[in-house]
Design a protein around this motif. Structure first.
Motif, PDB file in Angstrom:
ATOM      1  N   THR A  19      -2.709  10.174  -0.934  1.00 49.80           N
ATOM      2  CA  THR A  19      -3.613   9.014  -1.043  1.00 49.80           C
ATOM      3  C   THR A  19      -2.887   7.707  -0.754  1.00 49.80           C
ATOM      4  O   THR A  19      -3.526   6.663  -0.618  1.00 49.80           O
ATOM      5  CB  THR A  19      -4.247   8.930  -2.444  1.00 49.80           C
ATOM      6  N   GLY A  20      -1.554   7.755  -0.661  1.00 47.65           N
ATOM      7  CA  GLY A  20      -0.783   6.533  -0.462  1.00 47.65           C
ATOM      8  C   GLY A  20      -0.570   5.804  -1.776  1.00 47.65           C
ATOM      9  O   GLY A  20      -0.990   6.258  -2.849  1.00 47.65           O
ATOM     10  N   TYR A  21       0.067   4.660  -1.681  1.00 47.86           N
ATOM     11  CA  TYR A  21       0.293   3.860  -2.891  1.00 47.86           C
ATOM     12  C   TYR A  21       0.034   2.398  -2.533  1.00 47.86           C
ATOM     13  O   TYR A  21       0.730   1.835  -1.695  1.00 47.86           O
ATOM     14  CB  TYR A  21       1.731   4.023  -3.404  1.00 47.86           C
ATOM     15  N   GLY A  22      -0.991   1.809  -3.135  1.00 47.03           N
ATOM     16  CA  GLY A  22      -1.337   0.453  -2.739  1.00 47.03           C
ATOM     17  C   GLY A  22      -2.339  -0.201  -3.661  1.00 47.03           C
ATOM     18  O   GLY A  22      -2.200  -0.148  -4.885  1.00 47.03           O
ATOM     19  N   LYS A  23      -3.398  -0.781  -3.087  1.00 45.98           N
ATOM     20  CA  LYS A  23      -4.333  -1.636  -3.829  1.00 45.98           C
ATOM     21  C   LYS A  23      -4.977  -0.927  -5.004  1.00 45.98           C
ATOM     22  O   LYS A  23      -5.160  -1.517  -6.073  1.00 45.98           O
ATOM     23  CB  LYS A  23      -5.413  -2.160  -2.881  1.00 45.98           C
ATOM     24  N   PHE A  24      -5.360   0.326  -4.810  1.00 43.82           N
ATOM     25  CA  PHE A  24      -6.003   1.040  -5.910  1.00 43.82           C
ATOM     26  C   PHE A  24      -5.073   1.141  -7.109  1.00 43.82           C
ATOM     27  O   PHE A  24      -5.483   0.878  -8.252  1.00 43.82           O
ATOM     28  CB  PHE A  24      -6.429   2.439  -5.476  1.00 43.82           C
ATOM     29  N   HIS A  25      -3.831   1.529  -6.874  1.00 40.64           N
ATOM     30  CA  HIS A  25      -2.876   1.680  -7.970  1.00 40.64           C
ATOM     31  C   HIS A  25      -2.591   0.343  -8.646  1.00 40.64           C
ATOM     32  O   HIS A  25      -2.426   0.275  -9.870  1.00 40.64           O
ATOM     33  CB  HIS A  25      -1.582   2.303  -7.459  1.00 40.64           C
TER      34      HIS A  25
END
Length: 520
Positions: A19-25
């Protein structure tokens, strides 16, 4: 370039990594940070509102202690309830309900003139805030890829520490203000009530912010709802990468082996019976092999940690006050902690509490040192084994606690208190991380709540000991705390060694379900 694995089923850790690592986290972490700040406010506000409320409400010493004890009792009694509800109904829903209910209870406390009703409100505050105080770590951790999971929990401890840094500053700004407004013939608004209203704001913000966020995907997977788990993972992917959901490469997930809790056999029964049966089933599973050792270990460590953190830790600000007042009266004299314990610092109750600048400065230094320690532990967590940080911080905490008895100056107290508080708060956060890492998801929230319950029992026991002995035999509670924390450090050595990921947790879950099947 991520290899396309659409034809394969993936386990949860692989899928969440994609899912990647970015705005949601970042958004989820911010919401959880506000939640943790509100929990810290509720745990620490008594030290600041009670001196102001004592005059207005004519509180006796017994009533003052009852307010603190009732808060801790509420938290301890609710631990099992929130654990099973979070594991059965979801973390997000419990976080929303308890935050908004707790804010409403605090508003009722603000507008109520009755001492008895305020004591009941503080019990309810402890009962409700016990939910986010325990399960927020499960919720936050279950959105994290394995390599960041332990570090993120450590970093989140910064915000609990920050709340104890903000509390004295807000108290210093608000409580001395002369406010006395009567609404109607019953409701009276004074400075300490305004102070409480301001502390409610983060709770309301957190409650509504969680409405924007999804339920933990790992919770859905543990419940067997792969469709919802994948929907959350796709949302995370879209927010983090800006790409459409159809580009998310995972089409199916390997279902996590769940700990049986009788839920599947109770679908035709009433909700109350079903919840009680599931609570009993989860509780039993924590005390069966192979989880029983981990359960006894983590609860024992948390008991010793909170015995020190909320026993000696709550007494340290008073020690600052006594040092300052003693030295103001005896500028050329040295003082021992034994003398300070006997030193009468009780002044007539005042609705306009004053806060010595030196005490505020000392509290801020303690808070900053704790924040720096939490930040360093977050960086270190991904580089060392799971037990290293709690073992090291508890060892430092116990050693520094034993030194407090021999302090002779306020600057010495500041150094030792900063070391003790930093070590103990960091240990508290990392013990929560250990529980999240070691226990299967289906009983994870219950395990954390049971661990926190043990800690709150330790806090209550410590407060009773300090209340009975501090003014006459201060060496007893000080050395009891030191010994208790050092025992906790020794127990940390037996935490299974893992480096920032679940490691053998899948094998543990298989063992759990196998153990359950053999007993059915």
């Amino acid at each position: 370039m991520v290899k396309d694995k659409t034809s394969e089923s993936m386990d949860f850790d692989q899928a969440i990594h994609l899912t990647g690592y970015g705005k949601f986290h970042f958004e989820a972490f911010t919401a959880c940070a506000i939640c943790i700040i509100s929990v810290g406010f509720q745990n620490g506000l008594s030290a600041y509102i009670l001196p102001a409320a004592q005059c207005e409400l004519d509180l006796t010493s017994f009533q003052l202690s009852l307010l603190n004890v009732c808060f801790l009792v509420g938290g301890a009694l609710s631990s099992f309830l929130w654990g099973v509800l979070a594991d059965a109904r979801g973390r997000r829903k419990i976080l929303i309900i308890t935050h908004l209910l707790n804010a409403a209870v605090t508003i009722i406390c603000v507008t109520n003139p009755s001492v008895f009703s305020i004591i009941i409100c503080r019990f309810l505050n402890g009962f409700l805030i016990g939910a986010p105080g325990s399960i927020i770590f499960s919720y936050l951790a279950e959105f994290q890829p394995p390599k960041y999971r332990s570090a993120i929990i450590c970093y989140s401890g910064i915000f609990f520490t920050s709340s104890w840094l903000l509390l004295p500053l807000l108290a210093w700004l608000i409580l001395p203000i002369d406010i006395s407004v009567t609404v109607g013939s019953v409701i009276k608004i004074t400075s300490w009530r305004v102070f409480l209203i301001i502390l409610v704001i983060p709770e309301v913000v957190a409650g509504f912010w969680f409405m924007r966020l999804p339920e933990s995907p790992k919770f859905f997977l543990a419940k067997g709802d792969q469709r919802k788990a994948l929907a959350v993972l796709r949302k995370m992917f879209v927010v983090n990468t800006g790409r459409p959901a159809k580009d998310f490469p995972v089409k199916s997930l390997v279902r996590e082996v769940r700990v049986a809790t009788f839920e599947d056999n109770l679908r035709c029964r009433g909700k109350t019976v079903k919840n009680l049966q599931e609570m009993f089933g989860q509780f039993k599973s924590l005390f069966r092999p192979p989880l029983v050792f981990l359960t006894l270990l983590t609860t024992s460590i948390m008991f010793t940690n909170m015995f020190g953190t909320f026993g000696l830790g709550w007494w340290l600000p008073e020690l600052f006050v006594r040092f300052e007042r003693f030295q103001a009266l005896n500028p050329n004299s040295t003082v021992t902690v034994k003398q300070l314990a006997l030193f009468n610092t009780i002044k007539p109750a005042s609705c306009k509490p004053s806060f010595e600048a030196a005490v505020i400065r000392s509290t801020i230094i303690m808070g900053v040192s704790s924040i720096l320690t939490n930040a360093f532990s977050g960086w270190l967590a991904a580089r060392v084994s799971l037990r290293t940080i709690p073992f090291g911080t508890m060892l430092v905490g116990g050693t520094s606690a034993s030194l407090i008895y021999w302090l002779t100056a306020s600057w010495q107290n500041l150094i030792i208190a900063s070391i003790f508080q930093s070590a103990m708060v960091t240990a508290n956060m990392t013990i929560g991380s250990v529980v999240v890492e070691l226990f299967p998801t289906n009983v994870g929230a219950m395990a954390i709540c049971l661990t926190m319950c043990a800690g709150r029992i330790g806090a209550m026991a410590s407060n009773v000991i300090f209340g009975l002995l501090m003014d006459q035999h201060c060496e007893i509670p000080i050395f009891v705390v030191a010994a208790s924390v050092l025992v906790g450090a020794g127990l940390c050595y037996f935490i299974p060694s893992q480096k920032g990921h679940k490691g053998g947790c899948a094998d543990l879950e298989v063992a759990v379900i196998s153990s359950f099947d053999t007993k059915m």
